[in-house]
Design a protein around this motif. Structure first.
Motif, PDB file in Angstrom:
ATOM      1  N   VAL A  78       0.844  -1.200   0.000  1.00 51.97           N
ATOM      2  CA  VAL A  78       0.000   0.000   0.000  1.00 51.97           C
ATOM      3  C   VAL A  78       0.876   1.246   0.000  1.00 51.97           C
ATOM      4  O   VAL A  78       0.627   2.208  -0.728  1.00 51.97           O
ATOM      5  CB  VAL A  78      -0.950   0.003   1.223  1.00 51.97           C
ATOM      6  CG1 VAL A  78      -1.668   1.340   1.339  1.00 51.97           C
ATOM      7  CG2 VAL A  78      -1.950  -1.139   1.120  1.00 51.97           C
ATOM      8  N   GLY A  79       1.941   1.215   0.836  1.00 55.02           N
ATOM      9  CA  GLY A  79       2.865   2.340   0.898  1.00 55.02           C
ATOM     10  C   GLY A  79       3.545   2.602  -0.430  1.00 55.02           C
ATOM     11  O   GLY A  79       3.709   3.759  -0.839  1.00 55.02           O
ATOM     12  N   PHE A  80       3.926   1.526  -1.121  1.00 61.09           N
ATOM     13  CA  PHE A  80       4.549   1.693  -2.437  1.00 61.09           C
ATOM     14  C   PHE A  80       3.592   2.370  -3.408  1.00 61.09           C
ATOM     15  O   PHE A  80       3.990   3.274  -4.158  1.00 61.09           O
ATOM     16  CB  PHE A  80       4.972   0.325  -2.991  1.00 61.09           C
ATOM     17  CG  PHE A  80       5.426   0.366  -4.420  1.00 61.09           C
ATOM     18  CD1 PHE A  80       6.633   0.957  -4.755  1.00 61.09           C
ATOM     19  CD2 PHE A  80       4.642  -0.165  -5.428  1.00 61.09           C
ATOM     20  CE1 PHE A  80       7.054   1.018  -6.074  1.00 61.09           C
ATOM     21  CE2 PHE A  80       5.055  -0.115  -6.749  1.00 61.09           C
ATOM     22  CZ  PHE A  80       6.261   0.476  -7.075  1.00 61.09           C
ATOM     23  N   GLY A  81       2.328   1.946  -3.368  1.00 61.12           N
ATOM     24  CA  GLY A  81       1.337   2.568  -4.241  1.00 61.12           C
ATOM     25  C   GLY A  81       1.130   4.041  -3.918  1.00 61.12           C
ATOM     26  O   GLY A  81       1.075   4.884  -4.818  1.00 61.12           O
ATOM     27  N   ILE A  82       1.054   4.354  -2.613  1.00 63.48           N
ATOM     28  CA  ILE A  82       0.827   5.732  -2.197  1.00 63.48           C
ATOM     29  C   ILE A  82       2.019   6.619  -2.543  1.00 63.48           C
ATOM     30  O   ILE A  82       1.868   7.690  -3.146  1.00 63.48           O
ATOM     31  CB  ILE A  82       0.541   5.795  -0.682  1.00 63.48           C
ATOM     32  CG1 ILE A  82      -0.811   5.133  -0.375  1.00 63.48           C
ATOM     33  CG2 ILE A  82       0.555   7.243  -0.187  1.00 63.48           C
ATOM     34  CD1 ILE A  82      -1.107   4.998   1.102  1.00 63.48           C
TER      35      ILE A  82
END
Length: 211
Positions: A78-82
């Motif tokens: 999720v962090g990578f996407g954000i």
């Protein structure tokens, strides 16, 4: 775990997170200019107290999810996407920011203290920031979630935050003339930082699935 290392890491992450010109540090500087050092220090004290609890709660939350590798990898994805989306936004989409002149009215030190607490409480960035940082440091065995380490890290965060705020109120006259130039390039700076974080996160994700 070396407590000096833990303290320094807390100090460093706080400096990195707070040093870009933002609402809290710029308001602290303007309070100093309009009302003097005493009121600005009360403002900073209110802000730092909230930062202490934000950092502490973030690390406690990180400690809970740190024992669940499936949750950690999900958060990293999720962090990578954000962060990937933020990188694209700040580097290619966002308009150049402009400095808005804040109007500071003369007020009591008590009101400045609670204003510092309020503005700091409205800033939700520290919580996900310290969750991400503490889990990342833990994955490299640079940080432990035992109680002494948590308080040592948070103490470093408090000191780092305080020093950055004090830097703003002390040297604001010198940096005010350069603030406009810095702010115009802030999107590029933030985009580069989020891009670097995205690459590190992607590396950890790939490493997790290959192990």
């Amino acid at each position: 775990m070396n407590f000096m290392t833990t303290f320094f890491l807390g100090f460093l992450t706080a400096v990195i997170g707070i040093i870009p010109p933002g609402l809290i540090n710029m308001t602290a500087a303007k309070v100093n200019l309009k009302e003097g050092l005493r009121n600005s220090l009360w403002f900073i004290l209110g802000a730092v107290i909230v930062i202490f609890f934000q950092a502490y709660l973030a690390i406690i939350f990180a400690r809970v999810i740190n024992i669940r590798p499936d949750i950690i990898i999900l958060l990293r994805e999720v962090g990578f996407g954000i962060f990937g989306a933020l990188t694209v936004y700040f580097l290619w989409i966002a308009k150049k920011p402009k400095i808005k002149k804040a109007k500071i009215k003369q007020s009591s030190k008590k009101k400045r203290f609670f204003l510092g607490m309020l503005l700091s409480a409205l800033n939700f960035f520290p919580i996900p920031y310290y969750v991400f940082v503490s889990i990342t440091l833990s994955s490299y065995r640079l940080f432990s979630f035992d109680t002494p380490s948590v308080f040592t890290f948070v103490s470093g965060v408090v000191l780092g935050s305080s020093i950055v705020f004090y830097f703003y109120i002390t040297f604001f006259k010198k940096i005010e003339s350069k603030a406009d130039h810095l702010l115009r390039n802030m999107n590029t700076i933030i985009g580069c930082i989020t891009g670097l974080i995205s690459l590190i996160t992607l590396f950890n994700i790939i490493k997790f699935y290959l192990d």
